[in-house]
Design a protein around this motif. Sequence first.
Motif, PDB file in Angstrom:
ATOM      1  N   LEU A 100       0.836  -1.207   0.000  1.00 30.89           N
ATOM      2  CA  LEU A 100       0.000   0.000   0.000  1.00 30.89           C
ATOM      3  C   LEU A 100       0.870   1.257   0.000  1.00 30.89           C
ATOM      4  CD1 LEU A 100      -2.760  -1.141   2.508  1.00 30.89           C
ATOM      5  CD2 LEU A 100      -3.172  -0.382   0.167  1.00 30.89           C
ATOM      6  N   ASN A 101       1.975   1.210   0.720  1.00 29.23           N
ATOM      7  CA  ASN A 101       2.897   2.351   0.734  1.00 29.23           C
ATOM      8  C   ASN A 101       3.509   2.574  -0.649  1.00 29.23           C
ATOM      9  OD1 ASN A 101       3.329   3.766   3.327  1.00 29.23           O
ATOM     10  ND2 ASN A 101       3.560   1.683   4.080  1.00 29.23           N
ATOM     11  N   ILE A 102       3.877   1.463  -1.294  1.00 31.64           N
ATOM     12  CA  ILE A 102       4.445   1.570  -2.648  1.00 31.64           C
ATOM     13  C   ILE A 102       3.392   2.150  -3.599  1.00 31.64           C
ATOM     14  CG2 ILE A 102       5.280   0.199  -4.616  1.00 31.64           C
ATOM     15  CD1 ILE A 102       6.533  -1.713  -2.476  1.00 31.64           C
ATOM     16  N   TYR A 103       2.151   1.695  -3.442  1.00 30.46           N
ATOM     17  CA  TYR A 103       1.061   2.183  -4.288  1.00 30.46           C
ATOM     18  C   TYR A 103       0.814   3.679  -4.044  1.00 30.46           C
ATOM     19  CZ  TYR A 103      -3.537   2.494  -6.484  1.00 30.46           C
ATOM     20  OH  TYR A 103      -4.587   2.865  -7.279  1.00 30.46           O
ATOM     21  N   ALA A 104       0.861   4.074  -2.768  1.00 27.33           N
ATOM     22  CA  ALA A 104       0.662   5.495  -2.439  1.00 27.33           C
ATOM     23  C   ALA A 104       1.772   6.341  -3.054  1.00 27.33           C
ATOM     24  CB  ALA A 104       0.623   5.676  -0.921  1.00 27.33           C
ATOM     25  N   ASP A 105       3.009   5.841  -3.009  1.00 28.32           N
ATOM     26  CA  ASP A 105       4.143   6.543  -3.646  1.00 28.32           C
ATOM     27  C   ASP A 105       3.904   6.675  -5.150  1.00 28.32           C
ATOM     28  OD1 ASP A 105       5.487   6.802  -1.302  1.00 28.32           O
ATOM     29  OD2 ASP A 105       6.886   5.142  -1.631  1.00 28.32           O
ATOM     30  N   VAL A 153     -13.808   9.507   5.146  1.00 27.92           N
ATOM     31  CA  VAL A 153     -14.728  10.659   5.110  1.00 27.92           C
ATOM     32  C   VAL A 153     -14.582  11.467   6.405  1.00 27.92           C
ATOM     33  CG1 VAL A 153     -17.139  11.365   4.909  1.00 27.92           C
ATOM     34  CG2 VAL A 153     -16.321   9.392   3.629  1.00 27.92           C
ATOM     35  N   ASN A 154     -14.392  10.797   7.507  1.00 28.42           N
ATOM     36  CA  ASN A 154     -14.301  11.492   8.798  1.00 28.42           C
ATOM     37  C   ASN A 154     -12.886  11.570   9.360  1.00 28.42           C
ATOM     38  OD1 ASN A 154     -16.972  12.073   8.993  1.00 28.42           O
ATOM     39  ND2 ASN A 154     -17.474  10.497  10.482  1.00 28.42           N
ATOM     40  N   TRP A 155     -12.019  10.639   8.987  1.00 26.14           N
ATOM     41  CA  TRP A 155     -10.700  10.582   9.613  1.00 26.14           C
ATOM     42  C   TRP A 155      -9.584  10.584   8.570  1.00 26.14           C
ATOM     43  CZ3 TRP A 155     -14.868   7.618  11.303  1.00 26.14           C
ATOM     44  CH2 TRP A 155     -15.347   7.948  12.575  1.00 26.14           C
ATOM     45  N   ILE A 156      -8.446  11.155   8.982  1.00 26.78           N
ATOM     46  CA  ILE A 156      -7.283  11.216   8.076  1.00 26.78           C
ATOM     47  C   ILE A 156      -6.777   9.796   7.827  1.00 26.78           C
ATOM     48  CG2 ILE A 156      -4.868  11.987   7.917  1.00 26.78           C
ATOM     49  CD1 ILE A 156      -5.759  14.494   9.464  1.00 26.78           C
ATOM     50  N   SER A 157      -6.496   9.505   6.561  1.00 28.97           N
ATOM     51  CA  SER A 157      -6.092   8.133   6.201  1.00 28.97           C
ATOM     52  C   SER A 157      -4.712   8.093   5.560  1.00 28.97           C
ATOM     53  CB  SER A 157      -7.104   7.539   5.220  1.00 28.97           C
ATOM     54  OG  SER A 157      -8.378   7.574   5.802  1.00 28.97           O
ATOM     55  N   ASN A 158      -4.024   7.019   5.800  1.00 32.72           N
ATOM     56  CA  ASN A 158      -2.730   6.756   5.155  1.00 32.72           C
ATOM     57  C   ASN A 158      -2.512   5.236   5.128  1.00 32.72           C
ATOM     58  OD1 ASN A 158      -1.463   5.976   7.685  1.00 32.72           O
ATOM     59  ND2 ASN A 158      -1.536   8.156   8.204  1.00 32.72           N
ATOM     60  N   PRO A 159      -1.467   4.761   4.463  1.00 32.12           N
ATOM     61  CA  PRO A 159      -1.316   3.293   4.338  1.00 32.12           C
ATOM     62  C   PRO A 159      -1.108   2.562   5.666  1.00 32.12           C
ATOM     63  CG  PRO A 159       0.023   4.412   2.700  1.00 32.12           C
ATOM     64  CD  PRO A 159      -0.488   5.467   3.606  1.00 32.12           C
ATOM     65  N   THR A 160      -0.702   3.282   6.710  1.00 28.95           N
ATOM     66  CA  THR A 160      -0.431   2.594   7.988  1.00 28.95           C
ATOM     67  C   THR A 160      -1.541   2.805   9.022  1.00 28.95           C
ATOM     68  OG1 THR A 160       0.886   4.479   8.658  1.00 28.95           O
ATOM     69  CG2 THR A 160       2.085   2.605   7.777  1.00 28.95           C
ATOM     70  N   ILE A 161      -2.676   3.332   8.588  1.00 29.55           N
ATOM     71  CA  ILE A 161      -3.756   3.647   9.541  1.00 29.55           C
ATOM     72  C   ILE A 161      -4.289   2.382  10.234  1.00 29.55           C
ATOM     73  CG2 ILE A 161      -5.677   3.613   7.862  1.00 29.55           C
ATOM     74  CD1 ILE A 161      -5.201   6.245  10.598  1.00 29.55           C
TER      75      ILE A 161
END
Lengths: 318, 358
Positions: free
Chosen positions: A110-115, A212-220
């Motif tokens: 997911l991190n690679i995909y986000a990059d 929608v309500n919370w900040i998201s990232n690959p490590t959430i």
Amino acid sequence: MIPLLLQNAIVFANIVSLMAISATLALSKTNVPNFAVATFGTIGIYISFTCIKLFGIGLYSSLFFCLIFGGIIGVVVYQLIIKPLRRRGATREEIMIATLGLDIFLIALLNIYADYLTRTFKVMARDFTLSAYDFTIVGLNGVFIVSTLFFTATLIFLHLIFTKTNIGIAMKAMGEDQFLAECQGVNTDLLCMVTWFIVGALPAAAGVFFPVNWISNPTISLFIVVSVFASCVLGGFSTIYDAVIGSYIIAMAQVLLVPYLANIVGPWILPYGFLVALLIMILTIIIFPRGLYGLPWNMIGERLQDAFNNMKRRWRFK
Amino acid sequence: MISIPGLEFFMTLIIYIMIFLIITLSYNMAYGYTGIPDFGRAMAAGAGGFLCGYLPGRLMFYMLGFQGDYLENVYLVVDRINVILGENPLLSIALLAITILSGAIAGAALGLLASLPIFRGIRLFYLGVTLLAIQIGFNTIVYHWPSFIRGELGVPVPDPFKWLTYYSSSAISPGILRSIGIIVTSGVVLSTTIFYLVSISRSPLGRVLKAIRDDEISVAALGRDVKGLYVKVMVVSYALTGAAGAIFAFYQGYVVGLHFDRVEWTFWPIAMVILGGLANYKGTVAGTIFFITLKRFIMFYKANLESILPFSPIWIESLLLGAVLILTLIYRPRGLFPERPETSLTRKEIEKMREVKE
């Protein structure tokens, strides 16, 4: 009108419930403790993000794609990891470690995909929210309405499957004793695939509502997983209904109780919000290790009835 | 242009291998021998490591009678402490020993707390889930607790190896001398760990632990206190890991609330033990040396890898860890060195006894 904080609490409860149902199904039906359940949710977040940012699909329309792709990922995980492990007779602890490995692997992907998204499409694929894509009707947030409807529909659907259909009853039999179910002619491999489709699809669907309500990232998922497992432990890892009750208790305590406590003791308590879930989990393990499912409900009912009758008698006497 | 690693790289590699060997060997005792799915190992390492950021600096601060707030002037205070430690080898060694011992005690205390659910008769799977969650909670508390080690800012750790540079000739660089000091310290703790764990594995206790792993109910039926043994194993194992965490903090010279994360300090040790082979010290040593060397080389050649890989090399470690865990469990569940029955007597001794009997 429902206050915003309560709406958020219910949305969070719906998200955690969907994931807790997934974890409970994986354990009770296929005997797999799935540590990657919250990361399946993060996959849902990124499927939804991709649908919106790259293909211009609406936020809630992406729910369909999350269900399908999440389900496919669940089946692939079953076929490539769980099935070979079960075939060689791996212990539950070994499967648990394998799903932990899967969790780490998926987070890295997911991190690679986000990059990749950030580099190629110049979109902010880390620490984002999708609140701009939500709608409001008579003071109610769209995410509150849609997540509640979706969660209710899912619960009714699963209830009907497990009580009214042959496949659901066969799943129950497989959960009780797989070899005995096979002796009765149940195709357990197919049932495991169906179960893992649901196991993958539900958290991925929950992933649509989270950003929608919370900040998201690959490590959430590292933070959500505590709430999910706390809910499952509180529920007793046995039935989807207990998982839902556990999730609602945990989510309400986490979203409503912590801000309330912050008003009393100060804002320093806010970063420790998710520790409420942890505390409930530890208390559950110490006081009633089998969770809500293992409580002697008949006895509790009788005691409550006695107490109620006593109160009524005293009231009449006065 | 591919650069060749120098002496400092290999010194660092040896230090990492020794510190992680303490952790993996103690983890092998908990999981390999006793079958406890301990997913909270990072917490034990953190107990020692974070304590190293908290205790020695404050201890010296009060002993030397400094005035003011320790954390506010932490850099200045630690600098002055280092000057004093540089002139006092005995004080430095005492501080080092006290901190490592305290780290071990803190680890043991956490091991006791972490194993409390066992007394409630919970299934081992529940224990695994609980320890994983408690570990995340532990790291969050340290991270958000400014008066402990200033959370994300962290604190410098007094250097008990300063005196080595003070008394040595200028021919050897201070960095190398410091590394030698760390290697000797971790060597002492590692030797103690190996001696203790090998003695246990060859004793009747080692066989009881294996029996618990294989069939807990049978062992209980034979009158052994299974829960008590679980707790003892957790306490000893966590204590050793706590000591390793303290040594690592001294080596780093700085502790931040983000250190001792679950991937580096829980999942990598699990992978090392599983790849090497459970209940098998030869395998654990091989797994640890293999992975640590691989990780250090990946880190060293990160810049070169960047041009080859289609993604950032920082994710390669996680991909590797996940893949190794899954593939080992599927295709080689008993590891590179499968478990063998351990005899309490050597072959020579058995032969000798047979001769006497005949």
